[in-house]
Scaffold this motif. Structure first.
Motif, PDB file in Angstrom:
ATOM      1  N   LEU A 131      -1.432  18.892  -8.645  1.00  0.00           N
ATOM      2  CA  LEU A 131      -2.893  19.071  -8.564  1.00  0.00           C
ATOM      3  C   LEU A 131      -3.269  20.155  -7.564  1.00  0.00           C
ATOM      4  O   LEU A 131      -4.167  20.966  -7.833  1.00  0.00           O
ATOM      5  N   LEU A 132      -2.591  20.178  -6.426  1.00  0.00           N
ATOM      6  CA  LEU A 132      -2.889  21.206  -5.429  1.00  0.00           C
ATOM      7  C   LEU A 132      -2.515  22.590  -5.944  1.00  0.00           C
ATOM      8  O   LEU A 132      -3.224  23.571  -5.690  1.00  0.00           O
ATOM      9  N   THR A 133      -1.416  22.672  -6.681  1.00  0.00           N
ATOM     10  CA  THR A 133      -1.013  23.958  -7.253  1.00  0.00           C
ATOM     11  C   THR A 133      -2.036  24.442  -8.266  1.00  0.00           C
ATOM     12  O   THR A 133      -2.439  25.610  -8.252  1.00  0.00           O
ATOM     13  N   ILE A 134      -2.477  23.551  -9.146  1.00  0.00           N
ATOM     14  CA  ILE A 134      -3.468  23.915 -10.157  1.00  0.00           C
ATOM     15  C   ILE A 134      -4.780  24.324  -9.495  1.00  0.00           C
ATOM     16  O   ILE A 134      -5.386  25.333  -9.872  1.00  0.00           O
ATOM     17  N   LEU A 135      -5.214  23.560  -8.497  1.00  0.00           N
ATOM     18  CA  LEU A 135      -6.447  23.894  -7.790  1.00  0.00           C
ATOM     19  C   LEU A 135      -6.318  25.232  -7.065  1.00  0.00           C
ATOM     20  O   LEU A 135      -7.244  26.049  -7.076  1.00  0.00           O
ATOM     21  N   ILE A 147      -6.550  28.020  -9.659  1.00  0.00           N
ATOM     22  CA  ILE A 147      -7.931  28.177 -10.108  1.00  0.00           C
ATOM     23  C   ILE A 147      -8.761  28.918  -9.067  1.00  0.00           C
ATOM     24  O   ILE A 147      -9.551  29.813  -9.393  1.00  0.00           O
ATOM     25  N   LEU A 148      -8.578  28.565  -7.800  1.00  0.00           N
ATOM     26  CA  LEU A 148      -9.321  29.246  -6.744  1.00  0.00           C
ATOM     27  C   LEU A 148      -8.927  30.711  -6.613  1.00  0.00           C
ATOM     28  O   LEU A 148      -9.781  31.572  -6.369  1.00  0.00           O
ATOM     29  N   ILE A 149      -7.650  31.001  -6.775  1.00  0.00           N
ATOM     30  CA  ILE A 149      -7.205  32.396  -6.692  1.00  0.00           C
ATOM     31  C   ILE A 149      -7.806  33.214  -7.834  1.00  0.00           C
ATOM     32  O   ILE A 149      -8.316  34.312  -7.625  1.00  0.00           O
ATOM     33  N   VAL A 150      -7.777  32.660  -9.042  1.00  0.00           N
ATOM     34  CA  VAL A 150      -8.349  33.373 -10.188  1.00  0.00           C
ATOM     35  C   VAL A 150      -9.856  33.549 -10.005  1.00  0.00           C
ATOM     36  O   VAL A 150     -10.399  34.632 -10.259  1.00  0.00           O
ATOM     37  N   ILE A 152     -12.728  34.484   0.372  1.00  0.00           N
ATOM     38  CA  ILE A 152     -12.611  33.095   0.832  1.00  0.00           C
ATOM     39  C   ILE A 152     -11.888  32.249  -0.205  1.00  0.00           C
ATOM     40  O   ILE A 152     -11.010  31.442   0.126  1.00  0.00           O
ATOM     41  N   SER A 153     -12.218  32.422  -1.478  1.00  0.00           N
ATOM     42  CA  SER A 153     -11.562  31.654  -2.535  1.00  0.00           C
ATOM     43  C   SER A 153     -10.072  31.962  -2.616  1.00  0.00           C
ATOM     44  O   SER A 153      -9.257  31.057  -2.805  1.00  0.00           O
ATOM     45  N   ILE A 154      -9.722  33.232  -2.478  1.00  0.00           N
ATOM     46  CA  ILE A 154      -8.305  33.610  -2.536  1.00  0.00           C
ATOM     47  C   ILE A 154      -7.539  33.003  -1.369  1.00  0.00           C
ATOM     48  O   ILE A 154      -6.452  32.442  -1.548  1.00  0.00           O
ATOM     49  N   VAL A 155      -8.106  33.073  -0.174  1.00  0.00           N
ATOM     50  CA  VAL A 155      -7.415  32.530   1.000  1.00  0.00           C
ATOM     51  C   VAL A 155      -7.250  31.020   0.888  1.00  0.00           C
ATOM     52  O   VAL A 155      -6.175  30.470   1.135  1.00  0.00           O
ATOM     53  N   VAL A 156      -8.311  30.319   0.482  1.00  0.00           N
ATOM     54  CA  VAL A 156      -8.228  28.857   0.336  1.00  0.00           C
ATOM     55  C   VAL A 156      -7.236  28.496  -0.766  1.00  0.00           C
ATOM     56  O   VAL A 156      -6.461  27.544  -0.632  1.00  0.00           O
ATOM     57  N   GLY A 157      -7.227  29.255  -1.841  1.00  0.00           N
ATOM     58  CA  GLY A 157      -6.275  29.006  -2.921  1.00  0.00           C
ATOM     59  C   GLY A 157      -4.834  29.188  -2.478  1.00  0.00           C
ATOM     60  O   GLY A 157      -3.962  28.414  -2.844  1.00  0.00           O
ATOM     61  N   LEU A 158      -4.595  30.204  -1.657  1.00  0.00           N
ATOM     62  CA  LEU A 158      -3.238  30.422  -1.152  1.00  0.00           C
ATOM     63  C   LEU A 158      -2.809  29.316  -0.192  1.00  0.00           C
ATOM     64  O   LEU A 158      -1.638  28.945  -0.149  1.00  0.00           O
ATOM     65  N   LEU A 193      -3.917  26.161  -0.310  1.00  0.00           N
ATOM     66  CA  LEU A 193      -3.765  24.909  -1.048  1.00  0.00           C
ATOM     67  C   LEU A 193      -2.499  24.878  -1.909  1.00  0.00           C
ATOM     68  O   LEU A 193      -1.919  23.811  -2.093  1.00  0.00           O
ATOM     69  N   ALA A 194      -2.091  26.005  -2.420  1.00  0.00           N
ATOM     70  CA  ALA A 194      -0.917  26.032  -3.275  1.00  0.00           C
ATOM     71  C   ALA A 194       0.329  25.722  -2.436  1.00  0.00           C
ATOM     72  O   ALA A 194       0.625  26.437  -1.496  1.00  0.00           O
TER      73      ALA A 194
END
Length: 46
Positions: A4-8, A11-14, A30-36, A38-39
């Motif tokens: 789930l964290l990988t998928i989230l 999604i945030l990176i995209v 901000i979305s890219i950093v949070v996505g990185l 969380l993955a």
């Protein structure tokens, strides 16, 4: 839970890349950093 964290994270990176392309630079970064963060496996120190 890791899946789930990988998928989230993906999604945030995209969404961040699309936001940057649309001109929403701050939201995109901000979305890219949070996505990185969380993955799992991306930043081992965090």
């Amino acid at each position: 839970m890791g899946i789930l964290l990988t998928i989230l994270g993906i999604i945030l990176i995209v969404a961040g890349v699309l936001g940057v392309l649309r001109g929403q630079l701050l939201w995109g970064i901000i979305s890219i950093v949070v996505g990185l963060v969380l993955a799992p496996g991306t930043f081992y120190g965090l």
